[in-house]
Design an enzyme around this catalytic site. Structure first.
Site, short mmCIF file in Angstrom:
data_model
loop_
_atom_site.label_atom_id
_atom_site.label_comp_id
_atom_site.label_asym_id
_atom_site.label_seq_id
_atom_site.Cartn_x
_atom_site.Cartn_y
_atom_site.Cartn_z
N THR A 40 0.75 -1.11 0.24
CA THR A 40 -0.11 -0.10 -0.13
C THR A 40 0.86 1.24 0.04
O THR A 40 0.55 2.27 -0.77
CB THR A 40 -0.96 0.00 1.27
OG1 THR A 40 -1.71 -1.14 1.26
CG2 THR A 40 -1.80 1.17 1.26
N HIS A 43 2.24 1.95 -3.51
CA HIS A 43 1.14 2.63 -4.32
C HIS A 43 1.17 3.95 -3.94
O HIS A 43 1.03 4.85 -5.00
CB HIS A 43 0.00 1.93 -4.01
CG HIS A 43 -0.40 0.38 -4.60
ND1 HIS A 43 -0.17 0.11 -5.80
CD2 HIS A 43 -0.59 -0.83 -3.95
CE1 HIS A 43 -0.32 -1.17 -6.07
NE2 HIS A 43 -0.52 -1.79 -4.80
#
Length: 342
Positions: A40, A43
């Site tokens: 995450t 990203h």
């Protein structure tokens, strides 16, 4: 305090001074010791389409951490300054049907630490006391720092009974590696890991895999005779988000088998539903951890001898965050840890 901040739309993070988080009456302020880099975070750092839709800068990122309590709110009980703790990164509403029924992991109003609220890539982080996990004395701090992804691995690996079963793990990223060790610790007969990256195949062997294959060179079915498997895999864990890997797993399952799906695909996947129906397979989506049964299981498995430290391959001081993110993004790595005390 110093923190890694997504300051605006676009790639990159900045290490900058920001205010120490406020501490409400139900909150706990934690001095961060170590953090783990998650997919995450990658990203968000790269500012891909998901991040652009989801993140509202400025935001302190990060959600995997271990640290020491320095302050507690007036309503906080059972936590004291000096306690070593980690945090559950899903902050739930406490009021919806699932929360009121004790199924907090199913809360549809969840706010993610380091995603929807300021996170843990900082010298201090604040969380509600209901999101704080107290570690036992003597826990390895690097392991404690990655309890969040370790919990994903445990939740996935124990979604179906694995004792005496033949298990497939598709994808040997950090969570797949930890899930391999969990399945072995929980009594799986064989654990086959399918992974195209040679570095991670080697790590999978260290984590206890019975057999590791490159799916580009060998089919899943080719392992059956070698491992004395009569029909196929009893349990599969799809960790890769890869369409070909999921279809291959479905094709290699025994009748009545279960597939736990944690990997997140970047586009829709078409499946042969006939194979699912006629094999009577159960497909189960996995997200996060069960609060806090998964955390309890993590703790007691570590206390009973489970070792996930081979999955930790790189360590950096937080000021070297760019190198740490580069290592986490590279295929030749497991879990990457940043030290916030250096």
């Amino acid at each position: 305090m110093l923190a890694l901040v997504k300051t605006g739309p676009g790639p990159g993070l900045e290490l900058r001074d920001v205010p120490i988080p406020a501490v409400g009456i139900n909150d706990i302020l934690i001095r961060v010791h170590k953090t783990g880099i998650c997919g995450t975070d990658l990203h968000i750092e790269s500012w891909d389409a998901w991040a652009a839709r989801t993140i509202k800068p400025p935001l302190v990122v990060g959600h995997e951490f271990v640290g020491e309590i320095v302050e507690v709110g007036a309503n906080v009980a059972d936590f004291e300054p000096g306690d070593l703790v980690s945090g559950e990164g899903h902050v739930v509403c406490g009021r919806c049907r699932h929360c009121l029924a004790g199924r907090r992991n199913l809360c549809a109003n969840t706010i993610g630490l380091g995603v929807g609220r300021d996170g843990a890539f900082a010298e201090y982080v604040s969380l509600p006391m209901t999101n704080v996990w107290h570690h036992w004395q003597g826990v390895n701090e690097e392991v404690a720092a990655i309890f969040d992804p370790f919990g994903n691995a445990v939740h996935t690996a124990l979604a179906f009974p694995v004792l005496g079963e033949d298990v497939l793990v598709s994808g040997a990223g950090p969570i797949g590696l930890m899930a391999t060790a969990v399945a072995r610790h929980a009594g799986a007969r064989h654990v086959v890991v399918s992974e195209p990256n040679a570095y991670r195949r080697e790590l999978a062997s260290k984590m206890g895999a019975s057999l590791v294959i490159d799916p580009r060179e060998r089919s899943l079915e080719s392992t059956f005779e070698e491992l004395d498997m009569v029909e196929g895999f009893d349990v599969a864990m799809e960790m890769s988000g890869n369409a070909t890997a999921l279809r291959a797993a479905i094709g290699a399952m025994a009748h009545g088998g279960g597939i736990a799906i944690l990997g997140i695909p970047t586009e829709e996947i078409s499946l042969d539903v006939n194979a699912i129906v006629f094999k009577m397979l159960t497909l189960r989506g996995i997200y996060g951890r069960e609060m806090y049964e998964t955390w309890y299981k993590m703790t007691v498995m570590l206390q009973s001898g489970l070792d996930i430290t081979p999955a930790i391959t790189h360590r950096y001081g937080f000021r070297d965050y760019e190198a740490a993110f580069d290592a986490a993004r590279a295929g030749d790595s497991g879990k990457v840890i940043m030290d916030w005390m250096s």
